[in-house]
Write a protein that holds these residues in place. Structure first.
Motif, PDB file in Angstrom:
ATOM      1  N   THR A   5       0.836  -1.197   0.000  1.00  0.00           N
ATOM      2  CA  THR A   5       0.000   0.000   0.000  1.00  0.00           C
ATOM      3  C   THR A   5       0.870   1.245   0.000  1.00  0.00           C
ATOM      4  O   THR A   5       0.611   2.197  -0.747  1.00  0.00           O
ATOM      5  CB  THR A   5      -0.942   0.007   1.219  1.00  0.00           C
ATOM      6  N   ASP A   6       1.922   1.248   0.818  1.00  0.00           N
ATOM      7  CA  ASP A   6       2.818   2.399   0.866  1.00  0.00           C
ATOM      8  C   ASP A   6       3.572   2.584  -0.447  1.00  0.00           C
ATOM      9  O   ASP A   6       3.805   3.717  -0.876  1.00  0.00           O
ATOM     10  CB  ASP A   6       3.801   2.269   2.033  1.00  0.00           C
ATOM     11  N   ILE A   7       3.933   1.497  -1.091  1.00  0.00           N
ATOM     12  CA  ILE A   7       4.573   1.595  -2.407  1.00  0.00           C
ATOM     13  C   ILE A   7       3.587   2.179  -3.415  1.00  0.00           C
ATOM     14  O   ILE A   7       3.934   3.053  -4.213  1.00  0.00           O
ATOM     15  CB  ILE A   7       5.110   0.224  -2.871  1.00  0.00           C
ATOM     16  N   GLY A   8       2.349   1.712  -3.371  1.00  0.00           N
ATOM     17  CA  GLY A   8       1.311   2.252  -4.254  1.00  0.00           C
ATOM     18  C   GLY A   8       1.083   3.736  -4.024  1.00  0.00           C
ATOM     19  O   GLY A   8       0.953   4.507  -4.984  1.00  0.00           O
ATOM     20  N   LEU A   9       1.050   4.169  -2.764  1.00  0.00           N
ATOM     21  CA  LEU A   9       0.862   5.586  -2.462  1.00  0.00           C
ATOM     22  C   LEU A   9       2.057   6.412  -2.940  1.00  0.00           C
ATOM     23  O   LEU A   9       1.885   7.529  -3.435  1.00  0.00           O
ATOM     24  CB  LEU A   9       0.638   5.789  -0.962  1.00  0.00           C
ATOM     25  N   ALA A  10       3.251   5.848  -2.815  1.00  0.00           N
ATOM     26  CA  ALA A  10       4.444   6.557  -3.301  1.00  0.00           C
ATOM     27  C   ALA A  10       4.386   6.718  -4.817  1.00  0.00           C
ATOM     28  O   ALA A  10       4.692   7.795  -5.351  1.00  0.00           O
ATOM     29  CB  ALA A  10       5.711   5.808  -2.883  1.00  0.00           C
ATOM     30  N   ILE A  11       3.975   5.683  -5.515  1.00  0.00           N
ATOM     31  CA  ILE A  11       3.848   5.764  -6.981  1.00  0.00           C
ATOM     32  C   ILE A  11       2.784   6.792  -7.358  1.00  0.00           C
ATOM     33  O   ILE A  11       2.997   7.622  -8.244  1.00  0.00           O
ATOM     34  CB  ILE A  11       3.527   4.381  -7.582  1.00  0.00           C
ATOM     35  N   LEU A  12       1.649   6.751  -6.671  1.00  0.00           N
ATOM     36  CA  LEU A  12       0.563   7.702  -6.941  1.00  0.00           C
ATOM     37  C   LEU A  12       1.021   9.138  -6.705  1.00  0.00           C
ATOM     38  O   LEU A  12       0.581  10.061  -7.392  1.00  0.00           O
ATOM     39  CB  LEU A  12      -0.643   7.384  -6.044  1.00  0.00           C
ATOM     40  N   ARG A  13       1.903   9.319  -5.758  1.00  0.00           N
ATOM     41  CA  ARG A  13       2.402  10.640  -5.409  1.00  0.00           C
ATOM     42  C   ARG A  13       3.521  11.100  -6.345  1.00  0.00           C
ATOM     43  O   ARG A  13       3.510  12.224  -6.842  1.00  0.00           O
ATOM     44  CB  ARG A  13       2.941  10.540  -3.966  1.00  0.00           C
ATOM     45  N   ILE A  14       4.474  10.225  -6.601  1.00  0.00           N
ATOM     46  CA  ILE A  14       5.701  10.609  -7.295  1.00  0.00           C
ATOM     47  C   ILE A  14       5.531  10.662  -8.816  1.00  0.00           C
ATOM     48  O   ILE A  14       6.005  11.603  -9.464  1.00  0.00           O
ATOM     49  CB  ILE A  14       6.853   9.666  -6.895  1.00  0.00           C
ATOM     50  N   ALA A  15       4.865   9.678  -9.406  1.00  0.00           N
ATOM     51  CA  ALA A  15       4.766   9.622 -10.875  1.00  0.00           C
ATOM     52  C   ALA A  15       4.032  10.835 -11.463  1.00  0.00           C
ATOM     53  O   ALA A  15       4.595  11.531 -12.319  1.00  0.00           O
ATOM     54  CB  ALA A  15       4.125   8.307 -11.317  1.00  0.00           C
ATOM     55  N   PRO A  16       2.807  11.133 -11.040  1.00  0.00           N
ATOM     56  CA  PRO A  16       2.122  12.297 -11.639  1.00  0.00           C
ATOM     57  C   PRO A  16       2.840  13.611 -11.344  1.00  0.00           C
ATOM     58  O   PRO A  16       2.909  14.488 -12.203  1.00  0.00           O
ATOM     59  CB  PRO A  16       0.735  12.292 -11.002  1.00  0.00           C
ATOM     60  N   GLY A 114      -3.219  10.751   1.518  1.00  0.00           N
ATOM     61  CA  GLY A 114      -1.972  11.138   2.156  1.00  0.00           C
ATOM     62  C   GLY A 114      -0.791  10.505   1.453  1.00  0.00           C
ATOM     63  O   GLY A 114      -0.947   9.791   0.460  1.00  0.00           O
ATOM     64  N   PRO A 115       0.411  10.720   1.987  1.00  0.00           N
ATOM     65  CA  PRO A 115       1.622  10.326   1.275  1.00  0.00           C
ATOM     66  C   PRO A 115       2.074   8.888   1.482  1.00  0.00           C
ATOM     67  O   PRO A 115       2.876   8.386   0.716  1.00  0.00           O
ATOM     68  CB  PRO A 115       2.672  11.278   1.854  1.00  0.00           C
ATOM     69  N   GLY A 116       1.593   8.223   2.515  1.00  0.00           N
ATOM     70  CA  GLY A 116       2.104   6.886   2.822  1.00  0.00           C
ATOM     71  C   GLY A 116       3.377   6.990   3.672  1.00  0.00           C
ATOM     72  O   GLY A 116       3.835   8.078   4.013  1.00  0.00           O
ATOM     73  N   PHE A 118       6.541   6.229   2.923  1.00  0.00           N
ATOM     74  CA  PHE A 118       7.779   6.645   2.277  1.00  0.00           C
ATOM     75  C   PHE A 118       7.745   8.134   1.966  1.00  0.00           C
ATOM     76  O   PHE A 118       7.678   8.542   0.802  1.00  0.00           O
ATOM     77  CB  PHE A 118       8.029   5.822   1.007  1.00  0.00           C
ATOM     78  N   SER A 119       7.756   8.951   3.022  1.00  0.00           N
ATOM     79  CA  SER A 119       7.632  10.396   2.865  1.00  0.00           C
ATOM     80  C   SER A 119       8.211  11.097   4.075  1.00  0.00           C
ATOM     81  O   SER A 119       8.357  10.517   5.144  1.00  0.00           O
ATOM     82  CB  SER A 119       6.156  10.776   2.714  1.00  0.00           C
ATOM     83  N   PHE A 120       8.522  12.373   3.890  1.00  0.00           N
ATOM     84  CA  PHE A 120       8.980  13.192   5.019  1.00  0.00           C
ATOM     85  C   PHE A 120       7.860  13.395   6.039  1.00  0.00           C
ATOM     86  O   PHE A 120       8.143  13.543   7.226  1.00  0.00           O
ATOM     87  CB  PHE A 120       9.520  14.539   4.542  1.00  0.00           C
ATOM     88  N   ASP A 121       6.636  13.411   5.588  1.00  0.00           N
ATOM     89  CA  ASP A 121       5.511  13.576   6.509  1.00  0.00           C
ATOM     90  C   ASP A 121       5.453  12.438   7.525  1.00  0.00           C
ATOM     91  O   ASP A 121       5.003  12.644   8.652  1.00  0.00           O
ATOM     92  CB  ASP A 121       4.182  13.616   5.747  1.00  0.00           C
ATOM     93  N   ARG A 122       5.894  11.264   7.170  1.00  0.00           N
ATOM     94  CA  ARG A 122       5.812  10.090   8.044  1.00  0.00           C
ATOM     95  C   ARG A 122       7.097   9.850   8.849  1.00  0.00           C
ATOM     96  O   ARG A 122       7.142   8.943   9.639  1.00  0.00           O
ATOM     97  CB  ARG A 122       5.488   8.842   7.233  1.00  0.00           C
ATOM     98  N   LYS A 123       8.116  10.631   8.595  1.00  0.00           N
ATOM     99  CA  LYS A 123       9.380  10.443   9.315  1.00  0.00           C
ATOM    100  C   LYS A 123       9.384  11.217  10.609  1.00  0.00           C
ATOM    101  O   LYS A 123       8.771  12.183  10.798  1.00  0.00           O
ATOM    102  CB  LYS A 123      10.579  10.852   8.447  1.00  0.00           C
TER     103      LYS A 123
END
Length: 123
Positions: A5-16, A114-116, A118-123
């Motif tokens: 799910t987190d990989i999917g959210l990262a792709i949804l965020r980063i690719a577009p 949200g970002p999932g 793999f993001s600065f928001d989650r660190k």
């Protein structure tokens, strides 16, 4: 499963957002070169329209890629694509405004999900 799910959210965020930069960076270069001639779809002036578009197509996508203030950054990006789809390309056929719709839907999805991890928001 959570990792997928987190990989999917990262792709949804980063690719577009990365693809959006290909539209925004030329506008940023135009602005930095002192050329403020631009469409004025909301009647606020060419320079403010260009400035807001650069925010929505460069600054916000960079924040979304990093996953920093992601949901907030996705709002101006989505608004920019809403204006592109429903104002700038209002009378165009769907195949012309399709790209703006796809970006709009991606940014709205990021607002809701949200970002999932793999993001600065989650660190």
């Amino acid at each position: 499963m959570k990792n997928l799910t987190d990989i999917g959210l990262a792709i949804l965020r980063i690719a577009p957002s990365s693809l959006m930069l290909t539209h925004g960076i030329p506008k940023l270069q135009k602005m930095l070169g002192g050329d403020f001639a631009f469409a004025n779809p909301l009647g606020i002036g060419e320079a403010p329209s260009l400035f807001l578009t650069v925010i929505g197509e460069v600054i916000c996508p960079i924040l979304i890629i990093l996953g920093y203030k992601t949901r907030w950054a996705a709002v101006p990006a989505a608004i920019t694509m809403f204006v592109a789809a429903f104002v700038v390309h209002a009378s165009d056929p769907i195949d012309v405004k399709e790209k703006a719709f796809l970006y709009l839907f991606a940014f709205v999805a990021v607002i809701f999900t949200g970002p999932g991890s793999f993001s600065f928001d989650r660190k």
